[in-house]
Design a protein around this motif. Structure first.
Motif, mmCIF file in Angstrom:
data_model
loop_
_atom_site.group_PDB
_atom_site.id
_atom_site.type_symbol
_atom_site.label_atom_id
_atom_site.label_comp_id
_atom_site.label_asym_id
_atom_site.label_seq_id
_atom_site.Cartn_x
_atom_site.Cartn_y
_atom_site.Cartn_z
ATOM 1 N N HIS A 180 0.828 -1.199 0.000
ATOM 2 C CA HIS A 180 0.000 0.000 0.000
ATOM 3 C C HIS A 180 0.867 1.256 0.000
ATOM 4 C CE1 HIS A 180 -3.703 -2.296 0.636
ATOM 5 N NE2 HIS A 180 -2.978 -3.033 1.456
ATOM 6 N N ILE A 181 1.891 1.262 0.837
ATOM 7 C CA ILE A 181 2.874 2.340 0.822
ATOM 8 C C ILE A 181 4.094 1.833 0.062
ATOM 9 C CG2 ILE A 181 4.435 3.741 2.226
ATOM 10 C CD1 ILE A 181 2.359 3.694 4.438
ATOM 11 N N ALA A 182 4.492 2.575 -0.956
ATOM 12 C CA ALA A 182 5.609 2.138 -1.788
ATOM 13 C C ALA A 182 6.907 2.119 -0.992
ATOM 14 C CB ALA A 182 5.755 3.066 -2.988
ATOM 15 N N PRO A 183 7.704 1.080 -1.128
ATOM 16 C CA PRO A 183 8.984 1.022 -0.406
ATOM 17 C C PRO A 183 9.969 2.060 -0.929
ATOM 18 C CG PRO A 183 8.811 -0.794 -1.961
ATOM 19 C CD PRO A 183 7.470 -0.118 -1.961
ATOM 20 N N GLY A 184 10.777 2.602 -0.025
ATOM 21 C CA GLY A 184 11.788 3.574 -0.415
ATOM 22 C C GLY A 184 11.220 4.898 -0.875
ATOM 23 N N ALA A 185 10.034 5.244 -0.384
ATOM 24 C CA ALA A 185 9.374 6.471 -0.834
ATOM 25 C C ALA A 185 9.713 7.649 0.073
ATOM 26 C CB ALA A 185 7.861 6.262 -0.866
ATOM 27 N N THR A 186 9.601 8.842 -0.482
ATOM 28 C CA THR A 186 9.814 10.077 0.260
ATOM 29 C C THR A 186 8.681 11.038 -0.043
ATOM 30 O OG1 THR A 186 12.217 9.832 0.092
ATOM 31 C CG2 THR A 186 11.388 12.002 0.684
ATOM 32 N N CYS A 187 8.174 11.715 0.978
ATOM 33 C CA CYS A 187 7.094 12.687 0.785
ATOM 34 C C CYS A 187 7.413 13.962 1.548
ATOM 35 C CB CYS A 187 5.763 12.105 1.263
ATOM 36 S SG CYS A 187 4.336 13.159 0.916
ATOM 37 N N ASP A 188 7.322 15.115 0.865
ATOM 38 C CA ASP A 188 7.608 16.376 1.538
ATOM 39 C C ASP A 188 6.335 17.186 1.781
ATOM 40 O OD1 ASP A 188 6.943 17.429 -0.923
ATOM 41 O OD2 ASP A 188 8.841 18.478 -1.249
ATOM 42 N N HIS A 189 5.182 16.542 1.733
ATOM 43 C CA HIS A 189 3.941 17.246 2.041
ATOM 44 C C HIS A 189 3.925 17.673 3.510
ATOM 45 C CE1 HIS A 189 1.311 15.583 -1.482
ATOM 46 N NE2 HIS A 189 2.504 15.977 -1.876
ATOM 47 N N LEU A 190 3.415 18.851 3.760
ATOM 48 C CA LEU A 190 3.287 19.357 5.120
ATOM 49 C C LEU A 190 2.295 18.498 5.898
ATOM 50 C CD1 LEU A 190 3.983 21.660 7.133
ATOM 51 C CD2 LEU A 190 2.008 22.899 6.203
ATOM 52 N N MET A 191 2.671 18.094 7.116
ATOM 53 C CA MET A 191 1.811 17.233 7.915
ATOM 54 C C MET A 191 1.985 17.563 9.390
ATOM 55 S SD MET A 191 1.253 13.096 7.763
ATOM 56 C CE MET A 191 2.972 12.682 7.954
ATOM 57 N N CYS A 192 0.918 17.339 10.162
ATOM 58 C CA CYS A 192 0.938 17.522 11.610
ATOM 59 C C CYS A 192 0.485 16.223 12.259
ATOM 60 C CB CYS A 192 0.002 18.668 12.006
ATOM 61 S SG CYS A 192 -0.017 19.023 13.783
ATOM 62 N N LEU A 193 0.983 15.942 13.458
ATOM 63 C CA LEU A 193 0.582 14.715 14.139
ATOM 64 C C LEU A 193 -0.905 14.701 14.489
ATOM 65 C CD1 LEU A 193 3.578 13.777 16.469
ATOM 66 C CD2 LEU A 193 3.144 13.169 14.080
#
Length: 533
Positions: free
Chosen positions: A377-390
């Motif tokens: 479901h989540i691609a391995p070795g992926a990177t995301c720079d979207h702004l996120m809060c806990l």
């Protein structure tokens, strides 16, 4: 606008220094134009409601962005198990805790609401304080429980407990009746099972709580201890040893997974595992001493990484890896108690190249590790720079379960599910509100970050009082594109940005929410200038 694609296998092995910094949200282009990138374009669809995944949420305590070796190529701490999650999942490089200190962040994680909307306008709770979460408020645990999940919390609670008292008066450190049932705790807020400690490991009382009872009464007293093994003096249960707590909690978390696999194989599991480390007291077990090149603090981080590995191994041997969403994050930036000067001499920067640390309004206070794995479901070795809060966990899991949140829940929570799955067409979160230990506010939109205090709002230099004496302006505006280190205050040159962001923060405060929906009420008065306003 098309997101850039960086084909990667390992965050450390496949990215050069320049590409790594770009994928980590450091450069201006990445801060505004980047996205979620992976070796493959799309993830598998979310399973039907009948096939909901297990969810394991591991919350480290005071773990810095720069402490994790897959995020900081120059880290002197080998975080092999955290790196394993990154290698098999996705790194989020622009994730922030809801506050620069722990209690408010934990409130936001479980409720999807900024803690400053409660009576807690600054600082944190103590071990004897009453519950911060209102009895009628939806939590992540109660949400998931309503969808058939077995829910367990193992670790540091630090959100207040409904202690009985010996005199019937308000709970104080010296009038708690430890023999009686705890009237309000995790099991009153959606958790089927709880085992852990009341607050931080350096706060009294020192004891374990199971569900709604103290396991062993604190009939003894311990003297306070100095850094790095710092803790306050006070009541302690016989046999309670600070250095045994993380191993004990890890064993319990593993037991929850093992028992669930046998007893409830057809029921999804939600395990919330808030660690007690590397927060003080910094007391790594003997078997972890010398595991890092960053002294006793680095060794303690290695022990946290070991705990993560124990959980991953438990999932694997029980055949639960493929259908489990694992999230590893931290409640705020690294603590100065780690002794930054000594660490820097060793070549290690716990805050990476961000300014400040735990408690501060600067990036180092709240920009944190966030790494997620969910095979197929989540691609391995992926990177995301979207702004996120806990705080976004609530809306994300509601989205996952198909739940529509009522207006009275998750007021500051935005679903990041499409970002996790790599299918996002646009950035879900456009802005975010930050909060320091003193109650100072900051609001960020895009690369602009406006801070409503003259100094750090926390423990770094200059402190608020010192900043005022120095005549520093009460507003700080930074363009994080060229200035990720927050060193050039440009508020005088961009009054339009200051006005826009000020009005936005005022609206979010007044509306009682920062997401679409009916206005809600905050508890008490709240000013953009924090408690001083």
């Amino acid at each position: 606008m098309t997101d850039k694609i960086y084909p990667i296998n390992s965050p450390m092995e496949s990215l050069g220094r320049r590409d790594f910094l770009m994928s980590a949200g450091i450069s201006g282009a990445s801060a505004l134009l980047g996205g979620c990138v992976a070796k493959r374009a799309a993830a598998a669809p979310v399973p039907a409601k009948t096939g909901l995944p297990n969810i394991v949420y591991i919350l480290a305590d005071d773990l810095g962005y720069g402490d994790v070796s897959c995020l900081n190529p120059e880290s002197k701490i080998p975080t092999v198990n955290i790196d394993r999650i990154a290698r098999e999942g996705m790194i989020f490089t622009d994730t922030h805790s809801g506050s620069a200190v722990c209690t408010p962040t934990r409130y936001g994680i479980l409720t999807g609401r900024y803690s400053w909307r409660t009576h807690l306008k600054a600082s944190v709770l103590e071990g004897h304080h009453p519950p911060l979460i209102d009895a009628n408020r939806m939590t992540v645990a109660s949400l998931l429980k309503s969808h058939g999940y077995h829910t367990a919390c193992i670790g540091k609670w630090h959100l207040g407990l409904g202690w009985a008292t010996t005199d019937g008066h308000t709970a104080r450190p010296n009038n708690l009746d430890y023999a009686k049932r705890i009237e309000d705790g995790p099991t009153m807020h959606g958790f089927d099972y709880f085992f852990g400690i009341p607050a931080s490991l350096d706060m009294i009382p020192y004891l374990y709580v199971e569900n709604d009872h103290v396991v062993t009464l604190p009939t003894e007293t311990i003297e306070s201890s100095k850094a790095p093994a710092y803790f306050r003096g006070g009541p302690i249960a016989p046999g309670f040893k600070h250095e045994d707590v993380l191993p004990t909690l890890t064993k319990k978390a593993v037991q929850v997974i093992d028992d669930h696999a046998v007893k409830n194989p057809n029921t999804p599991l939600f395990l919330y595992f808030p660690l007690t480390a590397p927060h003080t007291p910094i007391v790594p077990a003997p078997e972890h001493r010398g595991k890092s090149a960053a002294g006793i603090y680095g060794d303690f981080v290695c022990e946290c990484d070991w705990a993560v590995g124990q959980v991953l191994d438990a999932l694997a041997r029980n055949g639960m890896t493929e259908n489990t969403l694992v999230i590893l994050t931290s409640d705020n930036g690294p603590s100065p108690m780690a002794n930054f000067k000594t660490l820097k001499a060793m070549g290690h920067e716990s805050s990476y190249h961000f300014r400040g640390a735990k408690a501060d309004i600067y990036e180092g206070g709240h920009r944190i590790p966030f790494i997620a794995r969910w095979p197929n479901h989540i691609a391995p070795g992926a990177t995301c720079d979207h702004l996120m809060c806990l705080t976004d966990l609530m809306a994300t899991l509601a989205d996952l379960t198909g739940e529509k949140l009522p207006d009275s829940a998750g007021e500051d929570s935005i679903s990041m599910l499409t970002a996790l799955l790599g299918t996002a067409k646009q950035r879900a979160r456009k802005d975010i509100v930050h909060h320091s230990i003193s109650g100072a506010f900051s609001i960020r939109q895009g690369a602009w970050k406006l801070e409503f205090c003259p100094g750090s709002g926390g423990w770094s230099e200059p402190k608020d009082a010192e900043a005022e004496k120095m005549g520093l302006p009460p507003l700080q505006l930074y363009d994080l594109t060229p200035d990720i280190g927050e060193r050039k205050n440009v508020q005088e040159q961009h009054s339009d940005v200051v006005n826009t962001l000020t009005k936005l923060l005022e609206k979010y405060i007044e509306d009682g929410r920062s997401t679409p929906g009916a206005p809600q009420k905050n508890e008490g008065e709240t000013s953009i200038w924090g408690p001083r306003g």
